[in-house]
Design an enzyme around this catalytic site. Structure first.
Site, PDB file in Angstrom:
ATOM      1  N   PRO A  24      20.242 -87.168  50.802  1.00 55.39           N
ATOM      2  CA  PRO A  24      21.208 -88.250  50.697  1.00 55.39           C
ATOM      3  C   PRO A  24      22.518 -87.872  49.995  1.00 55.39           C
ATOM      4  CG  PRO A  24      19.328 -88.625  49.264  1.00 55.39           C
ATOM      5  CD  PRO A  24      18.972 -87.484  50.162  1.00 55.39           C
ATOM      6  N   ASN A  25      23.580 -88.416  50.529  1.00 51.36           N
ATOM      7  CA  ASN A  25      24.951 -88.295  49.991  1.00 51.36           C
ATOM      8  C   ASN A  25      25.602 -86.948  50.268  1.00 51.36           C
ATOM      9  OD1 ASN A  25      24.995 -90.961  48.729  1.00 51.36           O
ATOM     10  ND2 ASN A  25      23.437 -90.126  47.388  1.00 51.36           N
TER      11      ASN A  25
ATOM     12  N   ARG B 251      32.854 -86.158  47.555  1.00 53.50           N
ATOM     13  CA  ARG B 251      32.045 -86.718  46.477  1.00 53.50           C
ATOM     14  C   ARG B 251      32.057 -85.778  45.271  1.00 53.50           C
ATOM     15  NH1 ARG B 251      25.736 -85.411  46.548  1.00 53.50           N
ATOM     16  NH2 ARG B 251      25.063 -86.748  44.876  1.00 53.50           N
TER      17      ARG B 251
ATOM     18  N   TYR C 108      30.584 -80.610  43.010  1.00 46.61           N
ATOM     19  CA  TYR C 108      30.042 -80.072  44.261  1.00 46.61           C
ATOM     20  C   TYR C 108      31.054 -79.255  45.067  1.00 46.61           C
ATOM     21  CZ  TYR C 108      26.267 -83.313  43.185  1.00 46.61           C
ATOM     22  OH  TYR C 108      25.237 -83.984  42.558  1.00 46.61           O
TER      23      TYR C 108
ATOM     24  N   ASN D 248      17.897 -78.864  50.686  1.00 51.52           N
ATOM     25  CA  ASN D 248      18.533 -79.476  49.531  1.00 51.52           C
ATOM     26  C   ASN D 248      18.161 -80.961  49.595  1.00 51.52           C
ATOM     27  OD1 ASN D 248      20.061 -80.629  47.566  1.00 51.52           O
ATOM     28  ND2 ASN D 248      21.986 -79.594  48.124  1.00 51.52           N
TER      29      ASN D 248
ATOM     30  N   ALA E 177      19.048 -86.184  45.719  1.00 46.58           N
ATOM     31  CA  ALA E 177      18.379 -87.009  44.695  1.00 46.58           C
ATOM     32  C   ALA E 177      16.872 -87.123  44.917  1.00 46.58           C
ATOM     33  CB  ALA E 177      19.011 -88.387  44.657  1.00 46.58           C
TER      34      ALA E 177
ATOM     35  N   HIS F 177      14.150 -85.261  42.781  1.00 47.40           N
ATOM     36  CA  HIS F 177      13.656 -85.727  41.492  1.00 47.40           C
ATOM     37  C   HIS F 177      12.732 -86.941  41.600  1.00 47.40           C
ATOM     38  CE1 HIS F 177      17.001 -83.147  40.565  1.00 47.40           C
ATOM     39  NE2 HIS F 177      17.872 -84.004  41.074  1.00 47.40           N
TER      40      HIS F 177
ATOM     41  N   ASP G 180       4.733 -83.908  49.698  1.00 45.65           N
ATOM     42  CA  ASP G 180       3.516 -83.902  50.526  1.00 45.65           C
ATOM     43  C   ASP G 180       3.812 -83.347  51.916  1.00 45.65           C
ATOM     44  OD1 ASP G 180       1.997 -84.912  48.475  1.00 45.65           O
ATOM     45  OD2 ASP G 180       1.843 -86.937  49.287  1.00 45.65           O
TER      46      ASP G 180
ATOM     47  N   GLU H  99      14.353 -73.982  48.122  1.00 42.99           N
ATOM     48  CA  GLU H  99      15.052 -75.187  47.627  1.00 42.99           C
ATOM     49  C   GLU H  99      16.460 -74.767  47.197  1.00 42.99           C
ATOM     50  OE1 GLU H  99      12.832 -76.838  44.374  1.00 42.99           O
ATOM     51  OE2 GLU H  99      14.437 -78.225  43.794  1.00 42.99           O
TER      52      GLU H  99
ATOM     53  N   HIS I   3      20.172 -76.170  45.441  1.00 42.56           N
ATOM     54  CA  HIS I   3      21.051 -77.167  44.822  1.00 42.56           C
ATOM     55  C   HIS I   3      22.410 -76.534  44.623  1.00 42.56           C
ATOM     56  CE1 HIS I   3      17.733 -79.820  44.291  1.00 42.56           C
ATOM     57  NE2 HIS I   3      17.040 -78.797  43.806  1.00 42.56           N
ATOM     58  N   ILE I   4      23.438 -77.250  45.009  1.00 40.79           N
ATOM     59  CA  ILE I   4      24.805 -76.741  44.884  1.00 40.79           C
ATOM     60  C   ILE I   4      25.162 -76.608  43.404  1.00 40.79           C
ATOM     61  CG2 ILE I   4      27.226 -77.298  45.369  1.00 40.79           C
ATOM     62  CD1 ILE I   4      26.037 -78.874  47.880  1.00 40.79           C
ATOM     63  N   SER I   5      24.829 -77.634  42.646  1.00 36.78           N
ATOM     64  CA  SER I   5      25.137 -77.625  41.211  1.00 36.78           C
ATOM     65  C   SER I   5      23.969 -77.013  40.435  1.00 36.78           C
ATOM     66  CB  SER I   5      25.381 -79.063  40.728  1.00 36.78           C
ATOM     67  OG  SER I   5      24.188 -79.831  40.846  1.00 36.78           O
TER      68      SER I   5
ATOM     69  N   ARG J  32      22.656 -80.280  33.824  1.00 37.42           N
ATOM     70  CA  ARG J  32      23.086 -81.670  33.984  1.00 37.42           C
ATOM     71  C   ARG J  32      22.104 -82.630  33.282  1.00 37.42           C
ATOM     72  NH1 ARG J  32      24.560 -82.593  40.080  1.00 37.42           N
ATOM     73  NH2 ARG J  32      25.498 -84.468  39.157  1.00 37.42           N
TER      74      ARG J  32
ATOM     75  N   ARG K  12      17.556 -84.694  36.116  1.00 38.90           N
ATOM     76  CA  ARG K  12      17.708 -83.721  37.217  1.00 38.90           C
ATOM     77  C   ARG K  12      16.945 -82.425  36.943  1.00 38.90           C
ATOM     78  NH1 ARG K  12      21.920 -85.978  40.333  1.00 38.90           N
ATOM     79  NH2 ARG K  12      23.320 -87.188  39.031  1.00 38.90           N
TER      80      ARG K  12
HETATM   81  C1  DQA Z   1      22.005 -81.734  44.259  1.00 41.32           C
HETATM   82  C2  DQA Z   1      21.609 -82.078  42.821  1.00 41.32           C
HETATM   83  C3  DQA Z   1      20.891 -83.424  42.761  1.00 41.32           C
HETATM   84  O1  DQA Z   1      20.518 -83.727  41.418  1.00 41.32           O
HETATM   85  C4  DQA Z   1      21.814 -84.514  43.255  1.00 41.32           C
HETATM   86  O2  DQA Z   1      21.133 -85.758  43.280  1.00 41.32           O
HETATM   87  C5  DQA Z   1      22.426 -84.214  44.581  1.00 41.32           C
HETATM   88  C6  DQA Z   1      22.826 -82.852  44.896  1.00 41.32           C
HETATM   89  C7  DQA Z   1      22.844 -80.449  44.339  1.00 41.32           C
HETATM   90  O3  DQA Z   1      22.986 -79.937  45.448  1.00 41.32           O
HETATM   91  O4  DQA Z   1      23.357 -79.964  43.326  1.00 41.32           O
HETATM   92  O5  DQA Z   1      22.691 -85.116  45.370  1.00 41.32           O
HETATM   93  O6  DQA Z   1      20.817 -81.531  45.008  1.00 41.32           O
END
Ligand code: DQA
Length: 149
Positions: free
Chosen positions: A11-12, A19, A24, A75, A78, A81, A88, A99, A101-103, A108, A112
């Site tokens: 999501p997002n 964003r 990011y 990725n 959210a 978490h 599953d 896995e 994560h950009i950040s 943080r 997270r």
């Molecule tokens: C994220 C880190 C997550 O905590 C966050 O909710 C995201 C992006 C990242 O790519 O850094 O939406 O997965």
């Protein structure tokens, strides 16, 4: 011998580039997809690059990947978490999972710092910006080659 890698985005991430660019970066998800296709092709891999804001859609794609994917790079955003359901579904996938994560989630907010997905991942990329996807693909190529030996 499948060399198809699913790259799933939660999501997002459709808003990448707009964003919170201070966290990011300014690249869009289309930029990331373009770079992944180029890197994958250099590595002899194919990519199916997908994004959804819906948990059930991500789960359906993970089920689909059981049929035809040599690996999953995810990725979960959210859902990382929160989602036992995504964990599953990944537990029902037999090939390597990475896995991304950009950040740097560990730098943080405390919420997270925990990932449901990490327990099933071969490795985790965090804090490498969007370059993390390309680095994950490089590692995935090694894992896929080892699995096909
Ligand atoms: C994220 C880190 C997550 O905590 C966050 O909710 C995201 C992006 C990242 O790519 O850094 O939406 O997965």
């Amino acid at each position: 011998m499948s060399k198809l890698i699913y790259i799933l985005n939660g999501p997002n991430l459709n808003l990448l580039g707009k964003r919170q660019p201070e966290i990011y970066g300014s690249e869009t998800l289309a930029d990331v997809e373009r770079d992944c296709i180029r890197v994958a092709s250099d590595l002899g891999l194919q990519v199916r690059f997908l994004q959804s804001n819906a948990e059930h859609q991500l789960i359906d794609w993970i089920h689909e990947a059981r049929e035809d994917a040599a690996g999953i790079i995810i990725n979960p955003a959210a859902y990382t978490h929160t989602s036992v359901a995504i964990l599953d579904s990944l537990n029902a996938f037999d090939n390597p999972i990475i896995e991304v994560h950009i950040s740097n989630v560990h730098k943080r907010e405390p919420f997270r710092h925990h990932s449901y997905v990490s327990s099933v991942a071969s490795g985790v990329m965090a804090g490498f910006g969007t370059q993390g996807y390309q680095l994950a693909l490089q590692r995935m190529a090694v894992l896929v080659a080892a699995a096909n030996k």
